[in-house]
Design an enzyme around this catalytic site. Structure first.
Site, short mmCIF file in Angstrom:
data_model
loop_
_atom_site.label_atom_id
_atom_site.label_comp_id
_atom_site.label_asym_id
_atom_site.label_seq_id
_atom_site.Cartn_x
_atom_site.Cartn_y
_atom_site.Cartn_z
N HIS A 135 0.84 -1.21 0.00
CA HIS A 135 0.00 0.00 0.00
C HIS A 135 0.87 1.26 0.00
O HIS A 135 0.74 2.13 -0.86
CB HIS A 135 -0.90 -0.05 1.24
N GLU A 136 1.78 1.33 0.97
CA GLU A 136 2.63 2.52 1.06
C GLU A 136 3.54 2.63 -0.15
O GLU A 136 3.83 3.72 -0.64
CB GLU A 136 3.44 2.52 2.36
N HIS B 42 1.75 4.48 -2.85
CA HIS B 42 1.82 5.94 -2.69
C HIS B 42 3.18 6.45 -3.18
O HIS B 42 3.26 7.46 -3.88
CB HIS B 42 1.67 6.33 -1.22
ZN LIG Z 1 -2.92 5.18 2.02
#
Ligand SMILES: [Zn+2]
Length: 705
Positions: free
Chosen positions: A498-499, A502
């Site tokens: 997830h990170e 980003h």
């Molecule tokens: Zn997030």
């Protein structure tokens, strides 16, 4: 978790002349590393030279420099045009952003009392600086002048986007109001800030007020030893020796609801939880809720909107309240149906065990846990050996290589703020330099909880040359022990991906300007889509290998992992949607209603939906912190909206192949590279051929017929 600043339009701002002359001299004598070009590899922050005492003077100097830059824009004798106003504003404040980014990262990842006390000094300075730019009437007059001529300026789409967002931010802050209206707006903002603060204070006091203090071992019936030990620890902290204490904090209450076989005690704690702020005492939040929604409504009308929801949604991908309402309603019906089936499953267990009662809200966690063990049993300790941190990292790297051709090579010569930080230089398939990624994996007392992605520097163009981004990932993953390396839980592996998503949006970003504006309901698209790959067998079998034997994760475990994603989805979707719909209802009021009854309003909203009595909205109004004290009013829906986006986007890969290069290239070019630099919906349509559809989300949550 987030990560990306939402609307980074004003990177810094204005004319607080009081600051100007005096302060900047203080650090001039000793060599403040922020004041001269870095002599580091890839122009990375010189953490080996940066000391705490450098921050305050550098931030003050950064503010001063931007004040000078803004003054130059405002006093430019040339007529306002895009370059001398919008371009110049976007380019201003480079030093301040640079110092702020480094300082902000340390505040989160490596703080200390010294850093905290510097933050106390710099936070108000920076806030005032930002306000001064937003409220600078001469600056707005120039922006408006360019905006009014926009039709004949032949601007590129990125220029149009920057102009429109900058103008809109001024207007949303009240720039077009007359003096009397501005006075009222300031009053409303202040009253709202005070009420939000009181809401949060009351809620905190209400949450801390209740304690389920147990004195007899009989009261612990059903609790695993670890849960009882936790309650004993809580009692110790509260100086209540010899007892076991559960609170209405979620991490304390949830295991009790899950495991306790004492139905009376489950009811007691759950009622205490759901009645917070609604007990008619001096911490009751009902008047505050009414006050907040009415003031927000008045503010929206003052600024020319029908409702607070219309005001908020203007800057989101959904654009208008009706789009959110329709979306939530599409999910609601199938979710409610699934929740009803889950209720029936649990009632079967209750009846089989001879419990002569009908499932109530305080029973849900307990019987859901039984269903989970029967249908979806997954043993965390059996899974972890397949998720060694280095293997997961390699899995993500190879995913990025398969999709985008990216290569990651470790650099040990780049200065770091803590020796645990790992640094990777990122290259394209053809060798071109992309940027730098810093990864900081494990908990330390100096690090705040959770996981996030940030940056020391964002991508932009300076005099036609690309400024490479420096992105960061900060986590709190399980550490290695004397016996074993760092073995992640499946949740941690997904968080890592997830990170990383980003960070990919930061690294691959290719916008001309520094200002970016990402709609709040789309912030989680690049991150959540990455989670999808992690549990797909095609990728999983390439990285999930036993840390001792090297054996690939068994197919049976993979199957269980996939099944478990459907567990309790009816309940989770319904309790979340109920809260989201309640949020929308409160903020779609088109007139202030002084005599509104808060409980009645909520009950009417929930009855109208057909919410079943076994489920309470995830947040009731009097403890709905996100919308009455946090920044999520008319915005609690964004989590599931973003899930619609990532499910629909990932569907493209399922259709064409999980590692299909053409699909990946299109996602990269249209979405990731222009993320926040162009209007998202048209970019998304260019990638997907259509606006996002809801079906992939329904399928993922087990809500398809
Ligand atoms: Zn997030």
């Amino acid at each position: 978790m987030n990560h990306l600043k939402l609307a980074v339009l004003f990177l810094a701002m204005t004319m607080c002349l009081a600051l100007a002359a005096g302060d900047q001299g203080t650090a001039a004598g000793d060599a403040n590393p922020f004041f001269s070009p870095y002599k580091t590899p890839l122009n990375t922050p010189p953490f080996d030279l940066i000391k705490n005492e450098h921050f305050l003077p550098a931030i003050k100097e950064g503010i001063r420099q931007q004040q000078v830059e803004i003054e130059a824009i405002v006093n430019n004798p040339a007529a306002p045009d895009f370059a001398n106003t919008l371009g110049a504003l976007d380019a201003s404040g480079r030093l301040l952003s640079e110092v702020n980014a480094v300082f902000g990262a340390l505040q989160g990842a490596d703080t200390s009392p010294a850093i905290q006390s510097i933050a106390k000094e710099t936070t108000p300075l920076i806030a005032a600086h930002g306000d001064n730019i937003r409220l600078n009437e001469k600056l707005f007059a120039r922006v408006k002048s360019v905006y009014d001529q926009r039709a004949k300026l032949k601007l590129t789409s990125e220029e149009q986007f920057l102009l429109q967002n900058t103008y809109r931010d001024f207007v949303r802050g009240g720039a077009l109001l007359d003096e009397k209206q501005k006075v009222r707006l300031r009053e409303l903002n202040q009253q709202l800030a005070m009420l939000s603060l009181r809401f949060g204070d009351n809620l905190l006091a209400e949450t801390n007020d209740f304690k389920l203090a147990l004195e007899n071992r009989d009261d612990l019936a059903g609790l695993p030893p670890s849960v009882a030990a936790m309650a004993e620890g809580t009692a110790g902290q509260l100086k209540m020796p010899g007892q076991w204490v559960f609170t209405v904090q979620v991490p304390s209450m949830t295991p009790f609801l899950q495991y306790s076989t004492r139905r009376d005690l489950r009811e007691k704690i759950y009622r205490a939880y759901t009645m917070r702020g609604d007990r008619g005492n001096d911490r009751d939040n009902k008047d505050i809720v009414r006050g907040i929604v009415n003031l927000r409504c008045e503010k929206a009308k003052l600024l020319g909107y029908d409702s607070h929801a219309a005001f908020v949604l203007e800057t989101n991908m959904a654009k208008v309240p009706a789009a959110v309402d329709a979306f939530l309603k599409r999910l609601w019906d199938p979710a409610l149906e699934r929740a009803k089936r889950e209720t029936a499953d649990m009632q079967v267990i209750i009846d089989r065990e001879g419990g002569k009662f009908k499932l109530a809200p305080w029973d849900w966690w307990h019987y859901a846990e039984k269903v989970r063990q029967e249908k979806y049993a997954l043993d965390d300790t059996a899974l972890r050996p397949y998720f060694k941190l280095e293997n997961v990292r390699q899995g993500i790297f190879s995913l990025c290589e398969k999709l985008y051709g990216l290569k990651f090579s470790e650099r040990r010569d780049i200065p770091v703020y803590n020796p645990e930080v790992q640094v990777f230089e990122v290259h394209e398939a053809d060798g071109r330099y992309v940027g730098v990624l810093y990864m900081d994996f494990h908990p330390r007392p100096s690090k705040r909880g959770g996981a996030w992605s940030g940056s020391f520097r964002r991508e932009s163009y300076e005099k036609g040359r690309r400024v490479a981004p420096l992105s960061t990932i900060t986590c709190n993953f399980t550490r290695s022990t004397a016996d074993a390396p760092s073995l992640l839980s499946v949740e941690e592996a997904k968080t890592f991906a997830h990170e990383f998503g980003h960070s990919l949006a930061t690294l691959l970003s290719d916008g001309i300007y520094r200002s970016r504006s990402v709609p709040r309901d789309a912030v989680e698209l690049p991150s959540q889509i990455m989670e999808n790959w992690m549990l797909e067998p095609e990728l999983l079998t390439s990285y999930a290998k036993h840390y001792q034997t090297g054996a690939v994760i068994p197919a049976e475990l993979v199957q269980k992992l996939q099944n478990s994603s459907l567990f309790n989805q009816g309940f989770e979707t319904v309790e979340y949607l109920a809260a989201s719909i309640l949020d929308m209802k409160w903020h779609e009021l088109t007139q202030p209603q002084p005599g509104l009854g808060v409980d009645e309003f909520e009950t009417r909203a929930m009855t109208g939906l057909g919410l079943i009595p076994e489920i309470v909205p995830r947040y009731r109004s009097t403890y709905f912190n996100h919308i009455f004290s946090g920044g999520y009013s008319a915005g609690y829906y964004v989590y599931i909206w973003a899930e619609q986006l990532d499910a629909d986007a990932f569907e493209a890969f399922k259709e064409k192949g999980l590692f299909d290069k053409a699909t990946a290239l299109s996602f990269r070019k249209n979405v990731l590279e222009k993320y926040g630099a162009l209007e998202l919906m048209p970019q998304y349509v260019a990638f997907r051929g259509a606006e996002p559809k809801i079906e992939p989300l329904l399928k993922r949550r087990g809500l398809m017929k």
